[in-house]
Design an enzyme around this catalytic site. Structure first.
Site, PDB file in Angstrom:
ATOM      1  N   ASP A   1      -4.432   4.852  -1.405  1.00  0.00           N
ATOM      2  CA  ASP A   1      -5.153   3.646  -0.986  1.00  0.00           C
ATOM      3  C   ASP A   1      -6.385   3.946  -0.125  1.00  0.00           C
ATOM      4  OD1 ASP A   1      -3.516   2.021  -2.403  1.00  0.00           O
ATOM      5  OD2 ASP A   1      -2.421   1.197  -0.695  1.00  0.00           O
TER       6      ASP A   1
ATOM      7  N   LYS B   1      -0.742  -5.604   5.093  1.00  0.00           N
ATOM      8  CA  LYS B   1      -0.399  -6.376   3.889  1.00  0.00           C
ATOM      9  C   LYS B   1       0.837  -5.788   3.210  1.00  0.00           C
ATOM     10  CE  LYS B   1      -2.522  -5.379  -0.155  1.00  0.00           C
ATOM     11  NZ  LYS B   1      -1.559  -5.151  -1.237  1.00  0.00           N
ATOM     12  N   ASN B   2       0.849  -4.455   3.067  1.00  0.00           N
ATOM     13  CA  ASN B   2       1.930  -3.836   2.300  1.00  0.00           C
ATOM     14  C   ASN B   2       3.252  -3.789   3.049  1.00  0.00           C
ATOM     15  OD1 ASN B   2       0.285  -3.567   0.150  1.00  0.00           O
ATOM     16  ND2 ASN B   2      -0.025  -1.348   0.344  1.00  0.00           N
TER      17      ASN B   2
ATOM     18  N   ARG C   1      -7.763 -10.075  -1.506  1.00  0.00           N
ATOM     19  CA  ARG C   1      -6.318  -9.871  -1.635  1.00  0.00           C
ATOM     20  C   ARG C   1      -5.760  -9.135  -0.416  1.00  0.00           C
ATOM     21  NH1 ARG C   1      -4.987  -6.261  -5.894  1.00  0.00           N
ATOM     22  NH2 ARG C   1      -3.090  -6.355  -4.700  1.00  0.00           N
TER      23      ARG C   1
ATOM     24  N   ARG D   1       1.545   0.296 -14.371  1.00  0.00           N
ATOM     25  CA  ARG D   1       2.383   0.482 -13.178  1.00  0.00           C
ATOM     26  C   ARG D   1       3.779  -0.035 -13.498  1.00  0.00           C
ATOM     27  NH1 ARG D   1      -1.189  -1.604  -8.168  1.00  0.00           N
ATOM     28  NH2 ARG D   1       0.492  -0.714  -6.941  1.00  0.00           N
TER      29      ARG D   1
ATOM     30  N   CYS E   1      -2.374  -3.006 -14.942  1.00  0.00           N
ATOM     31  CA  CYS E   1      -3.360  -3.586 -14.048  1.00  0.00           C
ATOM     32  C   CYS E   1      -4.540  -2.647 -13.998  1.00  0.00           C
ATOM     33  CB  CYS E   1      -2.776  -3.830 -12.665  1.00  0.00           C
ATOM     34  SG  CYS E   1      -2.458  -2.323 -11.784  1.00  0.00           S
TER      35      CYS E   1
HETATM   36  C1  UD1 Z   1       2.600   0.717  -3.346  1.00  0.00           C
HETATM   37  C2  UD1 Z   1       1.562  -0.089  -2.637  1.00  0.00           C
HETATM   38  C3  UD1 Z   1       0.192   0.294  -3.143  1.00  0.00           C
HETATM   39  C4  UD1 Z   1      -0.006   1.791  -3.032  1.00  0.00           C
HETATM   40  C5  UD1 Z   1       1.140   2.534  -3.690  1.00  0.00           C
HETATM   41  C6  UD1 Z   1       1.088   4.054  -3.508  1.00  0.00           C
HETATM   42  C7  UD1 Z   1       2.593  -2.226  -2.063  1.00  0.00           C
HETATM   43  C8  UD1 Z   1       2.704  -3.678  -2.372  1.00  0.00           C
HETATM   44  N1  UD1 Z   1       1.794  -1.503  -2.877  1.00  0.00           N
HETATM   45  O1  UD1 Z   1       2.508   0.391  -4.712  1.00  0.00           O
HETATM   46  O2  UD1 Z   1      -0.789  -0.380  -2.392  1.00  0.00           O
HETATM   47  O3  UD1 Z   1      -1.206   2.112  -3.698  1.00  0.00           O
HETATM   48  O4  UD1 Z   1       2.379   2.078  -3.158  1.00  0.00           O
HETATM   49  O5  UD1 Z   1       1.229   4.400  -2.191  1.00  0.00           O
HETATM   50  O6  UD1 Z   1       3.156  -1.717  -1.110  1.00  0.00           O
HETATM   51  N2  UD1 Z   1       6.265   4.441 -10.819  1.00  0.00           N
HETATM   52  C9  UD1 Z   1       6.988   4.545 -11.989  1.00  0.00           C
HETATM   53  N3  UD1 Z   1       8.069   3.723 -12.163  1.00  0.00           N
HETATM   54  C10 UD1 Z   1       8.440   2.794 -11.244  1.00  0.00           C
HETATM   55  C11 UD1 Z   1       7.689   2.687 -10.057  1.00  0.00           C
HETATM   56  C12 UD1 Z   1       6.604   3.535  -9.869  1.00  0.00           C
HETATM   57  O7  UD1 Z   1       6.684   5.364 -12.852  1.00  0.00           O
HETATM   58  O8  UD1 Z   1       9.429   2.087 -11.468  1.00  0.00           O
HETATM   59  C13 UD1 Z   1       5.096   5.314 -10.598  1.00  0.00           C
HETATM   60  C14 UD1 Z   1       3.784   4.561 -10.551  1.00  0.00           C
HETATM   61  O9  UD1 Z   1       3.241   4.354 -11.819  1.00  0.00           O
HETATM   62  C15 UD1 Z   1       2.929   5.484  -9.679  1.00  0.00           C
HETATM   63  C16 UD1 Z   1       3.947   6.062  -8.688  1.00  0.00           C
HETATM   64  O10 UD1 Z   1       5.219   5.917  -9.318  1.00  0.00           O
HETATM   65  O11 UD1 Z   1       2.408   6.535 -10.441  1.00  0.00           O
HETATM   66  C17 UD1 Z   1       3.957   5.419  -7.333  1.00  0.00           C
HETATM   67  O12 UD1 Z   1       4.129   4.028  -7.480  1.00  0.00           O
HETATM   68  P1  UD1 Z   1       4.729   3.119  -6.328  1.00  0.00           P
HETATM   69  O13 UD1 Z   1       4.907   3.898  -5.072  1.00  0.00           O
HETATM   70  O14 UD1 Z   1       5.886   2.374  -6.874  1.00  0.00           O
HETATM   71  O15 UD1 Z   1       3.544   2.141  -6.062  1.00  0.00           O
HETATM   72  P2  UD1 Z   1       3.699   0.656  -5.709  1.00  0.00           P
HETATM   73  O16 UD1 Z   1       4.972   0.456  -4.945  1.00  0.00           O
HETATM   74  O17 UD1 Z   1       3.430  -0.148  -6.921  1.00  0.00           O
END
Ligand code: UD1
Length: 430
Positions: free
Chosen positions: A309, A22-23, A401, A122, A117
């Site tokens: 995850d 999915k990701n 999902r 996030r 969420c």
């Molecule tokens: C992706 C995955 C999700 C997985 C996560 C961590 C997808 C669609 N989702 O989520 O399933 O659980 O990686 O491996 O691929 N952060 C910030 N600012 C930002 C972006 C992130 O502070 O602009 C923080 C987040 O709050 C979190 C960390 O960085 O603490 C990691 O987030 P991120 O890797 O971006 O997770 P997702 O991409 O949302």
């Protein structure tokens, strides 16, 4: 709302085929917005998030054909809307992946800011900062992110992420592929899904080097072309089935997977007493070792370390392991919501901040429980499969999902699981 009724205690046995990730499919579908030519993606899992991502592409003006259930042929030649509305973003955060491609190809994009969420706030601040470094003007207007490229095209830059972000790295990779000049991304995420997206983009004519390492180098090109690509196997679904075999004391052959993508998970589960044998590069044979399950500690970290995850599923397994297991969640706040449901079924878990301490093994009893997010739901299904008696899991739309035909897959392995009421992605896919 659909529910799962599970009667536990049946050891799972048989063969199970892993679906596409999915990701990985989510960013790859977003990447189709980068070109006017047709991009064909195979092995796209039939799950709710992908149905939503397809709807987003169609809302923007793209044509999506599915000659087969898991093949998407996307043509984004006629995209004439540059905006992802709140209704879509609130159901699926991955809609923010439309920002990079729209901004890069059309010089403008508007995406509703994702709210908090279930697994905590996030933010996407790091994505936005990176777009600004690529020359975009970014503003917030009534809850929407509005980004424009003042001269119509982004400009390559050095982007040093202060925190590893998966979706952020993907958004920047897509945007920089069409930018003028070279972009260097430091502290890039190294997840297999990043490599898969880079593979697709390079097939489309992008020039990305270093995917899978923490430094990417992207030479922007003027236009990208069509391509054909097969999405990698879902490593989290693979890990979930490994736990399913171990927690029910059964034996599974897990096919079509990529063990090399989940080395940290396999190592940790082996340490905990799960026998995982690699029969060939895409097949695992899994069962609980004769000496039983042992408590081990785990800390979630970005890839290649133990993924957040898999944290909930690992906690489920630790309720059946002998001893004390300390589980530390470093990626997301508020990602222990499954714990209270496990405790209601008889688990011994104490939470303090980012740390959960599980004492096991405990006898679990079926109960009425509530799913709170995607991976939490997976952990509830796992405990229900090994609990005594009936468990009724409500709000299983979370699991729809991201897990393709989970009821069908588990039933074929002998699980006593029924979906009750309502229509679902699974019913449609059947
Ligand atoms: C992706 C995955 C999700 C997985 C996560 C961590 C997808 C669609 N989702 O989520 O399933 O659980 O990686 O491996 O691929 N952060 C910030 N600012 C930002 C972006 C992130 O502070 O602009 C923080 C987040 O709050 C979190 C960390 O960085 O603490 C990691 O987030 P991120 O890797 O971006 O997770 P997702 O991409 O949302």
């Amino acid at each position: 709302m659909d529910k799962f009724l599970i009667r536990g205690g049946v050891p799972l046995r048989g063969k199970v085929e892993i679906s596409g990730a999915k990701n990985s499919a989510l960013p790859c579908l977003a990447a189709t917005l980068l070109t006017a030519e047709t991009v064909t993606l195979h092995n796209v899992p039939y799950v709710k998030d992908l149905i939503t991502q397809r709807r987003l592409l169609e809302d923007l003006g793209a044509t999506v054909l599915t000659p087969e259930l898991r093949t998407h042929k996307v043509n984004a030649a006629n995209v004439d809307i540059f905006e992802a509305p709140y209704e879509l973003v609130k159901t699926m955060r991955a809609s923010v992946l439309a920002l990079g491609p729209l901004l890069a190809r059309f010089g403008r994009a508007k995406v509703s800011l994702p709210g908090g969420c279930a697994i905590g706030t996030r933010p996407i601040d790091l994505h936005l900062k990176a777009f600004e470094q690529l020359g975009a003007h970014v503003s917030l207007e009534s809850g929407d992110v509005v980004a424009t490229a003042p001269q119509g095209r982004l400009k390559g830059a050095v982007i040093d992420f202060e925190k590893v972000t998966v979706t952020g790295t993907e958004n920047v990779m897509m945007a920089a592929s069409l930018a003028e000049g070279r972009t260097v991304v430091k502290n890039a995420a190294r997840e297999p899904e990043i490599e898969d997206l880079a593979d697709l983009l390079n097939k489309m004519g992008a020039r990305i080097r270093g995917a899978g390492t923490s430094e990417l180098e992207i030479d922007g090109v003027e236009a990208l072309n069509g391509a054909e690509h097969t999405i990698i196997a879902d490593r989290i679904e693979t890990g979930t089935f490994i736990v399913a075999a171990a927690i029910t004391d059964g034996e599974l052959e897990i096919r079509g997977c990529r063990p090399d993508h989940l080395v940290a998970v396999i190592n940790k589960l082996s340490e905990a007493g799960v026998e995982i044998e690699e029969i060939n590069p895409t097949t695992l044979r899994v069962r609980r070792s004769r000496t039983g399950l042992r408590a081990v500690n785990v800390t979630t970290e970005p890839h290649p370390d133990f993924p957040t995850d898999m944290q909930a599923q690992f906690m489920a397994l630790m309720t059946q392991a002998a001893g004390e297991s300390e589980i530390v969640e470093t990626i997301f706040e508020n990602r222990f919501m499954h714990a209270s449901e496990l405790i209601r079924m008889g688990a011994d878990i104490a939470i303090s901040g980012h740390t959960a301490v599980v004492h096991g093994p405990t006898k679990l009893m079926g109960a009425k429980i509530l799913a709170s997010d995607l991976r939490a739901s997976a952990s509830l299904v796992l405990v229900a499969l090994c609990a005594e008696g009936e468990t009724l899991i409500d709000r299983v739309y979370h699991i729809d999902r991201g897990y393709e035909t989970i009821v069908r897959k588990l039933s074929s392995l002998g699980a006593d699981i029924t979906r009750i009421t309502g229509s679902s992605a699974e019913a449609e896919a059947a």
